[in-house]
Design a protein around this motif. Structure first.
Motif, PDB file in Angstrom:
ATOM      1  N   TYR A 184       0.836  -1.206   0.000  1.00  0.00           N
ATOM      2  CA  TYR A 184       0.000   0.000   0.000  1.00  0.00           C
ATOM      3  C   TYR A 184       0.866   1.249   0.000  1.00  0.00           C
ATOM      4  N   ASN A 185       1.930   1.228   0.772  1.00  0.00           N
ATOM      5  CA  ASN A 185       2.795   2.410   0.856  1.00  0.00           C
ATOM      6  C   ASN A 185       3.596   2.616  -0.432  1.00  0.00           C
ATOM      7  N   GLU A 187       2.303   1.860  -3.341  1.00  0.00           N
ATOM      8  CA  GLU A 187       1.264   2.413  -4.220  1.00  0.00           C
ATOM      9  C   GLU A 187       1.114   3.921  -4.018  1.00  0.00           C
ATOM     10  N   GLN A 188       1.099   4.370  -2.769  1.00  0.00           N
ATOM     11  CA  GLN A 188       0.936   5.806  -2.503  1.00  0.00           C
ATOM     12  C   GLN A 188       2.142   6.593  -2.991  1.00  0.00           C
ATOM     13  N   LEU A 189       3.332   6.043  -2.805  1.00  0.00           N
ATOM     14  CA  LEU A 189       4.544   6.731  -3.257  1.00  0.00           C
ATOM     15  C   LEU A 189       4.609   6.767  -4.781  1.00  0.00           C
ATOM     16  N   LYS A 191       2.288   7.150  -6.843  1.00  0.00           N
ATOM     17  CA  LYS A 191       1.422   8.199  -7.381  1.00  0.00           C
ATOM     18  C   LYS A 191       2.168   9.514  -7.553  1.00  0.00           C
ATOM     19  N   LYS A 192       3.286   9.653  -6.844  1.00  0.00           N
ATOM     20  CA  LYS A 192       4.087  10.877  -6.933  1.00  0.00           C
ATOM     21  C   LYS A 192       5.236  10.746  -7.928  1.00  0.00           C
ATOM     22  N   CYS A 236       9.254   3.440  -7.416  1.00  0.00           N
ATOM     23  CA  CYS A 236       7.994   2.751  -7.107  1.00  0.00           C
ATOM     24  C   CYS A 236       7.038   2.801  -8.290  1.00  0.00           C
ATOM     25  N   TYR A 237       6.968   3.961  -8.916  1.00  0.00           N
ATOM     26  CA  TYR A 237       6.114   4.133 -10.099  1.00  0.00           C
ATOM     27  C   TYR A 237       6.563   3.204 -11.223  1.00  0.00           C
ATOM     28  N   ASN A 272      -4.888  -2.691  -5.247  1.00  0.00           N
ATOM     29  CA  ASN A 272      -4.135  -1.594  -5.856  1.00  0.00           C
ATOM     30  C   ASN A 272      -4.958  -0.903  -6.944  1.00  0.00           C
ATOM     31  N   GLU A 273      -5.185   0.380  -6.774  1.00  0.00           N
ATOM     32  CA  GLU A 273      -6.040   1.126  -7.700  1.00  0.00           C
ATOM     33  C   GLU A 273      -5.425   1.254  -9.082  1.00  0.00           C
ATOM     34  N   ARG A 274      -4.110   1.320  -9.166  1.00  0.00           N
ATOM     35  CA  ARG A 274      -3.453   1.427 -10.470  1.00  0.00           C
ATOM     36  C   ARG A 274      -3.592   0.123 -11.242  1.00  0.00           C
TER      37      ARG A 274
END
Length: 347
Positions: A184-185, A187-189, A191-192, A236-237, A272-274
């Motif tokens: 999850y973390n 995934e959030q990273l 996004k940036k 991460c991306y 995961n939304e992506r």
């Protein structure tokens, strides 16, 4: 009890770092579904022994909570279900022992459940998906599955580590928090992230391989970060985009083989939304639909074990006490899914 009473099962899930107890009715109504997660410090994974100790501490409080939340007593329970496998040996043992003890105390039959099949059946009942191709992605498993001739057949899978394990291990390299989960973390990273870093892309027919990608990004991450060539968010991306593109590719190939348009994503990484976005685009281009759930049902939980066990129980399947063991290796296609009546592939 009345003869027309709805069947009710209690399910115990503890194959990895989550211990959950769910109470479910045969129509799919989830009466309760509490769980507790073993969270380790940043940069660390979870070891079997410590995870089992965590499960031992929480299994009885969770059982009490599940029964109270559902408003039932042991007399209302028709069967006790537990995860037989696959998973980590010591954590699996906790649920198996708990169910064996309760079976004798309460006088209730036992139903052993395959963890992977439980994810599928939970996804089907929650989303309403009937006969989709299933992408099962979690910390321990990565499989593309479709039902055919009485079993869930594996059309493609990882040949080394699971996609969730790959993400988790890279989160350790970046010392990301394990709360609520490393994936999850990431995934959030992600996004940036703004810069895409080329990574190996390893699809072999219907199968995928993630260990080489992990080794490559582990080896290059430190140097690239030290030289300010990219940020942790960029890495991460890039990792997410690469891994998920591979998963979409093999899922689409299975859809073409089975001549179906719908996809169901299950397992912890399925939150995961992506990944959901990428899969939804592919499905829409084929005129199909994506079925997915949130972390209540994607992530390991007791309700999925209770519901799948109840499906088997309603068709006359039980597990003798002397056979209520556990195993770290239990493939999806070993299960005879007698509750299924039709398929999309091969029939």
């Amino acid at each position: 009890m009345a003869k027309n009473k709805t069947l009710i099962a209690v399910g115990f899930e503890g194959s990895a770092n989550k211990i959950g107890v769910g109470v479910v009715a045969l129509d799919g109504t989830i009466l309760s579904n509490p769980r507790h997660t073993y969270i380790t410090p940043p940069g660390h994974g979870f070891l079997p022994r410590e995870t089992a100790h965590h499960h031992l501490r929480h299994v009885l409080p969770l059982l009490r909570s599940a029964l109270d939340d559902a408003g039932i007593t042991p007399a209302d329970v028709d069967c006790l279900c537990y995860t037989k496998g696959p998973g980590m040996g010591a954590p699996l043992q906790v649920s198996a022992v708990a169910v064996r003890a309760l079976s004798q105390l309460w006088g209730k039959p036992i139903v052993a459940v395959n963890h992977c099949v439980a994810h599928i059946e939970m996804g089907r009942i929650v989303t309403g998906a009937e006969d989709p191709v299933v992408l099962y992605v979690s910390g321990g498993n990565t499989q593309v599955i479709a039902y055919s001739e009485g079993r869930y057949r594996i059309f493609g899978e990882t040949i080394d580590i699971a996609v969730g394990n790959c993400l988790d291990r890279f989160a350790r390299v970046l010392t990301l928090s394990n709360d609520p989960s490393p994936g999850y973390n990431i995934e959030q990273l992600a996004k940036k992230g703004e810069k895409f870093i080329d990574l190996p892309y390893v699809v072999k027919g219907m199968d995928v391989s993630f260990s080489g990608i992990l080794s490559y990004i582990e080896a290059t991450a430190v140097e690239k970060l030290k030289n300010n060539e990219c940020t942790p968010a960029d890495l991460c991306y890039s990792l997410q985009e690469t891994l998920f593109a591979m998963l979409v590719e093999i899922t689409e190939r299975a859809m073409a083989h089975c001549d179906t348009k719908d996809v169901l994503i299950v397992g912890g990484v399925g939150c995961n939304e992506r990944l959901q976005e990428m899969m939804r685009i592919m499905c829409s281009e084929r005129g199909g639909r994506l079925f997915a759930t949130d972390d209540r049902y994607c992530v390991d939980n007791g309700a999925m074990i209770a519901y799948t066990g109840l499906l088997a129980f309603a068709h006359g399947m039980t597990t003798p006490l002397e056979e209520s063991t556990f195993t770290q290796r239990f493939r999806t296609d070993e299960v005879q899914a007698i509750w299924r009546e039709k398929s999309i592939c091969g029939e």
